[in-house]
Motif scaffolding. Structure first.
Motif, PDB file in Angstrom:
ATOM      1  N   ASP A 194      76.077-122.272  16.043  1.00 49.39           N
ATOM      2  CA  ASP A 194      77.197-121.482  15.530  1.00 49.39           C
ATOM      3  C   ASP A 194      76.845-120.831  14.196  1.00 49.39           C
ATOM      4  O   ASP A 194      77.244-119.685  13.933  1.00 49.39           O
ATOM      5  N   LEU A 195      76.104-121.527  13.353  1.00 47.48           N
ATOM      6  CA  LEU A 195      75.694-120.963  12.068  1.00 47.48           C
ATOM      7  C   LEU A 195      74.772-119.764  12.262  1.00 47.48           C
ATOM      8  O   LEU A 195      74.825-118.807  11.492  1.00 47.48           O
ATOM      9  N   SER A 196      73.955-119.812  13.293  1.00 53.60           N
ATOM     10  CA  SER A 196      73.064-118.679  13.557  1.00 53.60           C
ATOM     11  C   SER A 196      73.830-117.475  14.076  1.00 53.60           C
ATOM     12  O   SER A 196      73.332-116.343  14.016  1.00 53.60           O
ATOM     13  N   ARG A 197      75.044-117.698  14.566  1.00 56.27           N
ATOM     14  CA  ARG A 197      75.863-116.629  15.153  1.00 56.27           C
ATOM     15  C   ARG A 197      77.022-116.243  14.246  1.00 56.27           C
ATOM     16  O   ARG A 197      77.971-115.604  14.681  1.00 56.27           O
ATOM     17  N   LEU A 198      76.936-116.584  12.982  1.00 57.78           N
ATOM     18  CA  LEU A 198      78.047-116.342  12.064  1.00 57.78           C
ATOM     19  C   LEU A 198      78.427-114.861  11.995  1.00 57.78           C
ATOM     20  O   LEU A 198      79.608-114.500  12.063  1.00 57.78           O
ATOM     21  N   ASP A 199      77.444-113.995  11.864  1.00 53.38           N
ATOM     22  CA  ASP A 199      77.736-112.560  11.767  1.00 53.38           C
ATOM     23  C   ASP A 199      78.355-112.028  13.053  1.00 53.38           C
ATOM     24  O   ASP A 199      79.290-111.206  13.016  1.00 53.38           O
ATOM     25  N   GLU A 200      77.840-112.488  14.206  1.00 47.49           N
ATOM     26  CA  GLU A 200      78.390-112.043  15.485  1.00 47.49           C
ATOM     27  C   GLU A 200      79.820-112.533  15.657  1.00 47.49           C
ATOM     28  O   GLU A 200      80.677-111.805  16.183  1.00 47.49           O
ATOM     29  N   ALA A 201      80.086-113.758  15.205  1.00 49.60           N
ATOM     30  CA  ALA A 201      81.446-114.289  15.289  1.00 49.60           C
ATOM     31  C   ALA A 201      82.401-113.479  14.430  1.00 49.60           C
ATOM     32  O   ALA A 201      83.549-113.224  14.810  1.00 49.60           O
ATOM     33  N   TRP A 202      81.925-113.065  13.256  1.00 47.99           N
ATOM     34  CA  TRP A 202      82.743-112.234  12.371  1.00 47.99           C
ATOM     35  C   TRP A 202      83.096-110.911  13.050  1.00 47.99           C
ATOM     36  O   TRP A 202      84.254-110.473  13.019  1.00 47.99           O
ATOM     37  N   GLN A 203      82.111-110.271  13.654  1.00 45.55           N
ATOM     38  CA  GLN A 203      82.351-109.001  14.337  1.00 45.55           C
ATOM     39  C   GLN A 203      83.333-109.176  15.495  1.00 45.55           C
ATOM     40  O   GLN A 203      84.200-108.327  15.729  1.00 45.55           O
ATOM     41  N   ALA A 204      83.203-110.293  16.210  1.00 50.23           N
ATOM     42  CA  ALA A 204      84.108-110.545  17.334  1.00 50.23           C
ATOM     43  C   ALA A 204      85.539-110.739  16.853  1.00 50.23           C
ATOM     44  O   ALA A 204      86.494-110.329  17.529  1.00 50.23           O
ATOM     45  N   GLU A 205      85.708-111.367  15.696  1.00 47.41           N
ATOM     46  CA  GLU A 205      87.049-111.546  15.141  1.00 47.41           C
ATOM     47  C   GLU A 205      87.681-110.198  14.816  1.00 47.41           C
ATOM     48  O   GLU A 205      88.894-110.014  14.973  1.00 47.41           O
ATOM     49  N   LEU A 206      86.864-109.267  14.360  1.00 43.36           N
ATOM     50  CA  LEU A 206      87.385-107.951  13.975  1.00 43.36           C
ATOM     51  C   LEU A 206      87.627-107.046  15.168  1.00 43.36           C
ATOM     52  O   LEU A 206      88.665-106.376  15.252  1.00 43.36           O
ATOM     53  N   TRP A 207      86.666-107.004  16.089  1.00 38.75           N
ATOM     54  CA  TRP A 207      86.687-105.990  17.130  1.00 38.75           C
ATOM     55  C   TRP A 207      86.845-106.544  18.542  1.00 38.75           C
ATOM     56  O   TRP A 207      86.907-105.786  19.501  1.00 38.75           O
ATOM     57  N   GLY A 208      86.886-107.850  18.665  1.00 37.60           N
ATOM     58  CA  GLY A 208      86.972-108.436  19.992  1.00 37.60           C
ATOM     59  C   GLY A 208      85.588-108.700  20.571  1.00 37.60           C
ATOM     60  O   GLY A 208      84.574-108.290  20.023  1.00 37.60           O
ATOM     61  N   THR A 209      85.567-109.394  21.704  1.00 36.73           N
ATOM     62  CA  THR A 209      84.296-109.778  22.309  1.00 36.73           C
ATOM     63  C   THR A 209      83.848-108.751  23.340  1.00 36.73           C
ATOM     64  O   THR A 209      84.663-108.012  23.900  1.00 36.73           O
ATOM     65  N   ASP A 210      82.550-108.720  23.551  1.00 30.67           N
ATOM     66  CA  ASP A 210      81.940-107.873  24.572  1.00 30.67           C
ATOM     67  C   ASP A 210      81.385-108.790  25.651  1.00 30.67           C
ATOM     68  O   ASP A 210      80.598-109.687  25.365  1.00 30.67           O
ATOM     69  N   ASP A 211      81.794-108.582  26.889  1.00 34.08           N
ATOM     70  CA  ASP A 211      81.420-109.495  27.969  1.00 34.08           C
ATOM     71  C   ASP A 211      79.908-109.604  28.124  1.00 34.08           C
ATOM     72  O   ASP A 211      79.370-110.712  28.295  1.00 34.08           O
ATOM     73  N   GLU A 212      79.214-108.483  28.072  1.00 36.73           N
ATOM     74  CA  GLU A 212      77.758-108.510  28.247  1.00 36.73           C
ATOM     75  C   GLU A 212      77.081-109.258  27.106  1.00 36.73           C
ATOM     76  O   GLU A 212      76.168-110.058  27.323  1.00 36.73           O
ATOM     77  N   ALA A 213      77.551-108.999  25.888  1.00 34.18           N
ATOM     78  CA  ALA A 213      76.983-109.688  24.733  1.00 34.18           C
ATOM     79  C   ALA A 213      77.270-111.182  24.786  1.00 34.18           C
ATOM     80  O   ALA A 213      76.419-112.007  24.436  1.00 34.18           O
ATOM     81  N   GLU A 214      78.469-111.549  25.231  1.00 29.77           N
ATOM     82  CA  GLU A 214      78.818-112.959  25.345  1.00 29.77           C
ATOM     83  C   GLU A 214      77.968-113.661  26.398  1.00 29.77           C
ATOM     84  O   GLU A 214      77.549-114.814  26.212  1.00 29.77           O
ATOM     85  N   GLU A 215      77.700-112.969  27.477  1.00 25.74           N
ATOM     86  CA  GLU A 215      76.864-113.550  28.528  1.00 25.74           C
ATOM     87  C   GLU A 215      75.444-113.787  28.016  1.00 25.74           C
ATOM     88  O   GLU A 215      74.844-114.842  28.266  1.00 25.74           O
ATOM     89  N   MET A 216      74.897-112.820  27.287  1.00 22.75           N
ATOM     90  CA  MET A 216      73.567-112.975  26.720  1.00 22.75           C
ATOM     91  C   MET A 216      73.538-114.091  25.686  1.00 22.75           C
ATOM     92  O   MET A 216      72.581-114.881  25.633  1.00 22.75           O
ATOM     93  N   ALA A 217      74.592-114.187  24.882  1.00 21.42           N
ATOM     94  CA  ALA A 217      74.660-115.250  23.874  1.00 21.42           C
ATOM     95  C   ALA A 217      74.694-116.617  24.538  1.00 21.42           C
ATOM     96  O   ALA A 217      74.098-117.580  24.040  1.00 21.42           O
ATOM     97  N   ALA A 218      75.391-116.741  25.665  1.00 25.16           N
ATOM     98  CA  ALA A 218      75.474-118.017  26.371  1.00 25.16           C
ATOM     99  C   ALA A 218      74.103-118.440  26.893  1.00 25.16           C
ATOM    100  O   ALA A 218      73.746-119.627  26.860  1.00 25.16           O
ATOM    101  N   ILE A 219      73.332-117.477  27.372  1.00 23.01           N
ATOM    102  CA  ILE A 219      71.976-117.771  27.855  1.00 23.01           C
ATOM    103  C   ILE A 219      71.095-118.258  26.702  1.00 23.01           C
ATOM    104  O   ILE A 219      70.351-119.239  26.825  1.00 23.01           O
ATOM    105  N   LYS A 220      71.204-117.577  25.566  1.00 20.22           N
ATOM    106  CA  LYS A 220      70.404-117.963  24.395  1.00 20.22           C
ATOM    107  C   LYS A 220      70.829-119.333  23.868  1.00 20.22           C
ATOM    108  O   LYS A 220      69.992-120.134  23.454  1.00 20.22           O
ATOM    109  N   ARG A 221      72.125-119.591  23.888  1.00 17.26           N
ATOM    110  CA  ARG A 221      72.614-120.890  23.428  1.00 17.26           C
ATOM    111  C   ARG A 221      72.036-122.009  24.284  1.00 17.26           C
ATOM    112  O   ARG A 221      71.593-123.048  23.768  1.00 17.26           O
TER     113      ARG A 221
END
Length: 237
Positions: A194-221
């Motif tokens: 989660d700490l490595s994804r802090l900036d991405e989490a911030w962007q998601a809070e502002l603009w919402g999530t992107d399904d493709e990006a979330e899927e890629m993040a899940a694979i990396k996690r």
């Protein structure tokens, strides 16, 4: 054309002691890497994990379902051949570590990065002996040479299998501090991801999530969590 995959030809996969460690036998045939090297691992626990993956195959071998085997292959076929270069590359993350490059604005993000990332930099100083300094903006600012040399020596102290795990932990997070914190148990692995994804989490809070990006993040996690499991298998005596 569908990808060719070998069919299962063995009845059972089991572990046997071998020179320098352990090997996995498919009935009586030892498993080999894609480069045809002997698949020898340092711990029984790692060999048993590999054997379990081979035993779980049904009709055809599916490499995607065999993460431990893939990591073992990478350690033997790739990392062992260019060990010094890989270790230097991993250590080099200290000069551009994710935790050191901070936003200049907005203030809420600046404060969030400081509150969550500074403790890890403090940990690197106290536990690793390497003080890395945070900077504002994206322009590269060289880190202290002594701190980088300390990190280099630490990384070069890992064996091939441990280094394979650390390579993925650091590469996936963008931070040698997070990678070393994972293998040394400084914080739990989910928190570090989660700490490595802090900036991405911030962007998601502002603009919402992107399904493709979330899927890629899940694979990396999942790969990040696997890397720590593989590290522990390499150390299980």
């Amino acid at each position: 054309m569908s990808e060719w995959r070998p069919k299962r030809f063995w009845e059972t996969a089991h572990v046997a002691e071998a020179e320098g460690g352990f090997e996995v036998l498919l009935d009586t045939r030892p498993v080999r890497t894609p480069a045809k090297a002997a698949l020898r691992v340092p711990t029984r626990a790692m060999a048993e994990a590999v054997a379990a993956e081979w035993d779980a195959q049904i009709e055809k071998v599916d490499p995607a379902s065999m993460p431990v085997t893939r990591s073992v292959n990478a350690a033997i076929d790739k990392l062992s051949i260019q060990r010094a270069e890989v270790a230097d590359m991993i250590a080099g993350y200290g000069d551009t570590d994710l935790l050191c490059y901070r936003a200049e604005s907005p203030q809420e993000l600046v404060e969030r990065q400081a509150s969550l990332w500074d403790p890890l930099l403090d940990w690197a100083d106290s536990d690793l002996g390497a003080r890395l300094r945070p900077v504002s903006g994206v322009m590269h600012t060289p880190q202290d040479v002594g701190a980088l040399e300390t990190l280099r020596q630490i990384v070069h102290g890992f064996d091939d299998f441990e280094l394979t795990a650390l390579h993925d932990l650091v590469g996936l997070s963008g931070s040698i501090v997070l990678g070393l914190a994972a293998v040394r148990g400084a914080q739990d692995i989910e928190t570090l991801w989660d700490l490595s994804r802090l900036d991405e989490a911030w962007q998601a809070e502002l603009w919402g999530t992107d399904d493709e990006a979330e899927e890629m993040a899940a694979i990396k996690r999942e790969a990040f969590l696997h890397a720590l499991r593989f590290f522990h298998l390499a150390q299980a005596r």
